[in-house]
Design a protein around this motif. Structure first.
Motif, PDB file in Angstrom:
ATOM      1  N   TYR A 188      -6.370   2.377   2.302  1.00 48.52           N
ATOM      2  CA  TYR A 188      -5.434   2.765   1.247  1.00 48.52           C
ATOM      3  C   TYR A 188      -6.170   2.832  -0.088  1.00 48.52           C
ATOM      4  N   THR A 189      -5.953   3.904  -0.841  1.00 51.25           N
ATOM      5  CA  THR A 189      -6.626   4.021  -2.124  1.00 51.25           C
ATOM      6  C   THR A 189      -5.949   5.092  -2.973  1.00 51.25           C
ATOM      7  N   ARG A 190      -6.449   5.286  -4.184  1.00 47.66           N
ATOM      8  CA  ARG A 190      -5.932   6.330  -5.066  1.00 47.66           C
ATOM      9  C   ARG A 190      -6.342   7.698  -4.543  1.00 47.66           C
ATOM     10  N   LEU A 191      -5.538   8.694  -4.851  1.00 43.49           N
ATOM     11  CA  LEU A 191      -5.892  10.043  -4.401  1.00 43.49           C
ATOM     12  C   LEU A 191      -7.167  10.531  -5.073  1.00 43.49           C
ATOM     13  N   GLY A 192      -7.400  10.086  -6.304  1.00 43.01           N
ATOM     14  CA  GLY A 192      -8.660  10.442  -6.942  1.00 43.01           C
ATOM     15  C   GLY A 192      -9.848   9.906  -6.174  1.00 43.01           C
ATOM     16  N   SER A 242     -18.763  -4.194   0.549  1.00 39.06           N
ATOM     17  CA  SER A 242     -17.752  -4.106   1.600  1.00 39.06           C
ATOM     18  C   SER A 242     -16.742  -2.991   1.337  1.00 39.06           C
ATOM     19  N   VAL A 243     -16.111  -2.534   2.416  1.00 40.38           N
ATOM     20  CA  VAL A 243     -14.983  -1.604   2.354  1.00 40.38           C
ATOM     21  C   VAL A 243     -13.939  -2.127   3.332  1.00 40.38           C
ATOM     22  N   CYS A 244     -12.663  -2.033   2.955  1.00 38.23           N
ATOM     23  CA  CYS A 244     -11.596  -2.687   3.705  1.00 38.23           C
ATOM     24  C   CYS A 244     -10.683  -1.686   4.409  1.00 38.23           C
ATOM     25  N   PHE A 245     -10.161  -2.114   5.551  1.00 37.54           N
ATOM     26  CA  PHE A 245      -9.219  -1.315   6.329  1.00 37.54           C
ATOM     27  C   PHE A 245      -8.056  -2.193   6.772  1.00 37.54           C
ATOM     28  N   TYR A 247      -3.178  -0.793  -3.868  1.00 39.31           N
ATOM     29  CA  TYR A 247      -4.471  -0.131  -3.751  1.00 39.31           C
ATOM     30  C   TYR A 247      -4.445   1.355  -4.091  1.00 39.31           C
ATOM     31  N   SER A 248      -3.263   1.937  -4.178  1.00 41.49           N
ATOM     32  CA  SER A 248      -3.231   3.367  -4.498  1.00 41.49           C
ATOM     33  C   SER A 248      -2.600   3.649  -5.844  1.00 41.49           C
ATOM     34  N   GLY A 288      -0.591   7.442  -3.844  1.00 43.02           N
ATOM     35  CA  GLY A 288      -1.936   7.314  -3.308  1.00 43.02           C
ATOM     36  C   GLY A 288      -2.062   7.962  -1.947  1.00 43.02           C
ATOM     37  N   GLY A 289      -3.168   7.654  -1.283  1.00 42.85           N
ATOM     38  CA  GLY A 289      -3.431   8.218   0.031  1.00 42.85           C
ATOM     39  C   GLY A 289      -3.912   7.152   0.994  1.00 42.85           C
TER      40      GLY A 289
END
Length: 305
Positions: free
Chosen positions: A31-35, A73-76, A90-91, A97-98
């Motif tokens: 999960y994150t921002r669309l940017g 790190s990167v999270c899922f 997160y978005s 967000g996306g």
């Protein structure tokens, strides 16, 4: 051994430190921002952040690199349903967000992807200051971990603690076991308050000597070339008909393939208006209850970086 059967510190270590443990889920969602999604498609890579600088949980700070290393790190999220807190935490407060998705087979491929190191301007989301430097296999260590959520069982008297993982399973553990898990610090642990995330994390350890500037801001790039065409992209519930709005603003998402954008299962059902609520005391808020046009433009520029 199943999670519900774990009782000792050694049981927990064996269970969570098994290198195959993180491969057990059906889906993995970022999960994150669309940017940021747009930038992921532009760079064809996930950006991994320095955990010591980005952590928002005191417990996980014990899970860090050695003295001569830096941990990125990167999270899922591995829950199969959409996660409302994740959309907004997160978005972005605007709720637009996306969520990028990977299947199990592609997550396994990603764990073996090429790794590069790059310096960024001021924060992990800002533009790169240099071309990424590919790292050789002997210059980093890549691993994947599931999070163990652990803390005091406030519903019961005495020295009982709870451990949670994936589903709704609650393990009751003694204080001695809890202290052993936390003191050894081998496992990736977070407080029970974060359990809704159901998190799996890819981590990359890099020797500090690889970072040319001691005070520089660095990210690790995890190459997506082998999985990018199989990613899924779902947009947040506050998008009713997202396609034109998304591809009109984000050229790299458009170039990736706009027809693959998925609507939320709850599209049109949610309007949190967090931007307005969070800006009640903003000094530049106008009489209509919204941020000024100048602030809005500034936010758009920041997100697109």
């Amino acid at each position: 051994m199943d999670f519900k059967e774990l009782t000792t510190v050694q049981n927990y270590n064996d269970f969570f430190l098994d290198p195959r443990r993180a491969n057990h889920h059906t889906f993995y969602y970022h999960y994150t921002r669309l940017g940021s999604v747009d930038n992921i498609f532009k760079e064809n890579a996930f950006r991994l952040r320095n955990l010591a600088e980005s952590s928002n949980d005191e417990g996980e700070k014990q899970h860090s690199a050695g003295e001569g290393e830096v941990l990125f790190s990167v999270c899922f999220a591995t829950g199969t349903s959409e996660n409302l807190p994740m959309w907004y935490l997160y978005s972005g407060a605007d709720g637009k967000g996306g969520r990028l998705g990977l299947r199990k087979s592609d997550f396994i491929v990603l764990r073996n992807a090429k790794v590069s190191l790059a310096e960024v301007e001021n924060s992990p989301s800002h533009p790169l200051l240099e071309s990424p430097v590919p790292l050789g296999k002997d210059e980093y260590e890549i691993t994947a971990h599931d999070v163990l959520y652990i803390g005091r069982d406030t519903a019961n008297k005495g020295n009982l603690y709870r451990a949670k993982y994936c589903g709704d399973t609650n393990n009751k553990i003694l204080e001695k076991t809890y202290q052993g898990i936390m003191q050894e610090g081998h496992l990736l642990t977070k407080g029970l308050i974060w359990f809704y995330e159901k998190e799996t994390r890819i981590e990359v350890k890099v020797p500090k000597k690889m970072l040319k500037k001691p005070n520089g801001n660095y990210v690790v790039l995890l190459d997506l070339s082998d999985v990018i065409d199989r990613l899924s992209l779902r947009v947040a519930p506050e998008f009713s008909e997202p396609t034109e709005e998304v591809i009109g603003r984000y050229p790299n998402i458009k170039a990736w393939l706009a027809t693959k954008i998925e609507k939320s299962d709850f599209a049109g059902e949610i309007n949190m208006n967090l931007t307005g609520k969070l800006c009640d005391d903003c000094p530049n808020k106008n009489r209509s209850g919204e941020s000024s046009h100048a602030d809005s433009n500034k936010n758009q520029r920041e997100e697109s970086k």
